[in-house]
Structures are given as C-alpha cells and as structure tokens.
Design a protein around this motif. Structure first.
Motif, short mmCIF file in Angstrom:
data_model
loop_
_atom_site.label_atom_id
_atom_site.label_comp_id
_atom_site.label_asym_id
_atom_site.label_seq_id
_atom_site.Cartn_x
_atom_site.Cartn_y
_atom_site.Cartn_z
N ILE A 185 0.89 -1.30 -0.12
CA ILE A 185 0.09 0.02 0.03
C ILE A 185 0.68 1.21 0.11
N PHE A 186 0.42 2.05 -0.95
CA PHE A 186 1.41 3.41 -0.97
C PHE A 186 0.84 4.45 -0.23
N ALA A 187 2.01 5.18 0.52
CA ALA A 187 1.95 5.97 1.76
C ALA A 187 3.11 7.13 1.48
N GLY A 188 3.13 8.21 2.05
CA GLY A 188 4.24 9.21 2.22
C GLY A 188 4.23 10.14 1.19
N LEU A 189 3.14 10.27 0.43
CA LEU A 189 3.28 11.31 -0.71
C LEU A 189 3.23 12.75 -0.13
N GLU A 190 2.35 12.98 1.05
CA GLU A 190 2.13 14.27 1.59
C GLU A 190 3.50 14.86 2.01
N GLN A 191 4.28 13.97 2.58
CA GLN A 191 5.62 14.45 3.39
C GLN A 191 6.52 14.90 2.21
N VAL A 192 6.68 14.07 1.15
CA VAL A 192 7.39 14.17 -0.11
C VAL A 192 7.33 15.74 -0.82
N VAL A 193 5.92 15.92 -0.94
CA VAL A 193 5.40 17.05 -1.43
C VAL A 193 5.98 18.54 -0.41
N GLU A 194 5.77 18.03 0.89
CA GLU A 194 5.99 19.13 1.69
C GLU A 194 7.62 19.64 1.52
#
Length: 211
Positions: free
Chosen positions: A52-61
């Motif tokens: 399951i894919f997660a962590g995108l928000e912190q990459v964008v920040e």
C-alpha cells in the motif's frame, strides 16, 4: 497550517552522494537537462500479493520547502568537495520539476511505478533520499497495518507504535501511515490511536527490502 517545516529546515536530510552527483552534473552543465525517474519495488516479501502506497504528502512538503541557506552552504564549503559556482547555485535553488504519483492508500504491485519524477537532473537527484525515506517508511507501516487489520477479523486494532519508533517523526508518520491501510471513501479508520493502557487487560532504493 503548521507543517514539519515551520520551525526547522530539513533540506539537508540527504545522502552526501546526492550533492556530489549534483555537483558533477553542474560542472558538466547538465543543470537544465531533463530526466524522468520512476520509484518502484521488485518483490512483495512473505509471498504477499500487494503493498500500500503512503508518504506522498511529506514528499510534497519537502519539495515545496527545499532550499539551502547560508549555514548549509558554509558546511558544504568546509568539506572541500564542491565548486564555488555550485554552492552559489544551491543558495538560489528551487525545485523545477513535476511529480506524478498514486494517491496515498492505493494498492501497489511490484515493478509498477508508484511515483515518477520529471525534472532537471540536479533537482531529481537532490530529492532522491527523502522520496525513498518517506515512501519506504510509510508504505511499510500502511502495508503492515493492512495485514494486521485483516488478521484481526473485525476486532479493534490500536496503535502504540510511538513507544518503539526510532524518533518523534517516525512515531507521527507511522501513526499517519496506519490510516492508509487501504483507501476508504468515508474517511473512517479501522486503527485506533491514543488508547489508554488501562483499556486493555493484557496487551512498519527499494520498497521491497522493507515491506
């Protein structure tokens, strides 16, 4: 809205390799040469069918706030590894690429891109460490949570991960990732947090390397 960047600058959370590679690109005048880089993993461990894919928000920040201040550049200068022209380039650096990614909570499979970075070579190089760091960790937790919730067969599942997390960030983002065990239209989560201990009688590069 408060983010992890209000009180600190974590732009330098990267392998030195990213900076030495970027210095090489700059010296060869590749700073405007575009590249496309895919993030994927090769195998699901333990004979599992998916992750399951997660962590995108912190990459964008991270990308939106990526910059190098005078203190950062002074430290890099002290290493005697970089040209003055490159250090000046870093002082004025701003990410110029595009990010294409799955929504967080999406089921992902081996050998398919879960994120694509289209950017000048230096821009893509500088974000590599954080992209892998955030997606590896949070996808690990989201996938593990999914398996635990399935095994619980409807029984409540609670998160006490902060007690064994490696630091405060790992605790917070681990708890965040547990909410993405799968995409849910109603926004509900099968995993509870902030549970009192007395409520119980007795009682988380390549993604495939860690899932």
């Amino acid at each position: 809205m408060k983010t992890q960047f209000n009180e600190r600058n974590i732009s330098m959370v990267m392998d030195m390799y990213e900076l030495t590679m970027s210095n090489g690109y700059f010296n060869r005048e590749y700073q405007n040469t575009l590249g496309a880089f895919d993030v994927f993993y090769r195998n699901n461990p333990d004979n599992a069918g998916y992750a399951i894919f997660a962590g995108l928000e912190q990459v964008v920040e991270y990308i939106q706030n990526l910059h190098f201040d005078e203190e950062d550049v002074a430290y890099l200068r002290s290493k005697n590894l970089f040209t003055e022209e490159f250090l000046d380039y870093l002082l004025h650096f701003k990410f110029r690429g595009d990010i294409y990614a799955m929504p967080e909570g999406t089921i992902m499979y081996p050998n398919e891109p879960v994120m694509t970075v289209v950017a000048p070579l230096i821009d893509a190089q500088l974000i590599e460490t954080t992209v892998l760091l955030e997606i590896n960790h949070q996808s690990l937790i989201a996938t593990k949570t999914n398996r635990i919730v399935q095994a619980a067969s409807g029984k409540p599942v609670s998160d006490f991960g902060a007690r064994r997390a490696h630091n405060v960030d790992a605790a917070v983002y681990g708890a965040r990732a547990s909410l993405y065990r799968r995409r849910r239209g109603d926004g509900d989560s099968p995993c509870r947090e902030n549970v009192r201990h007395s409520d119980f009688g007795n009682h988380g590069s390549q993604l495939g390397n860690v899932l």
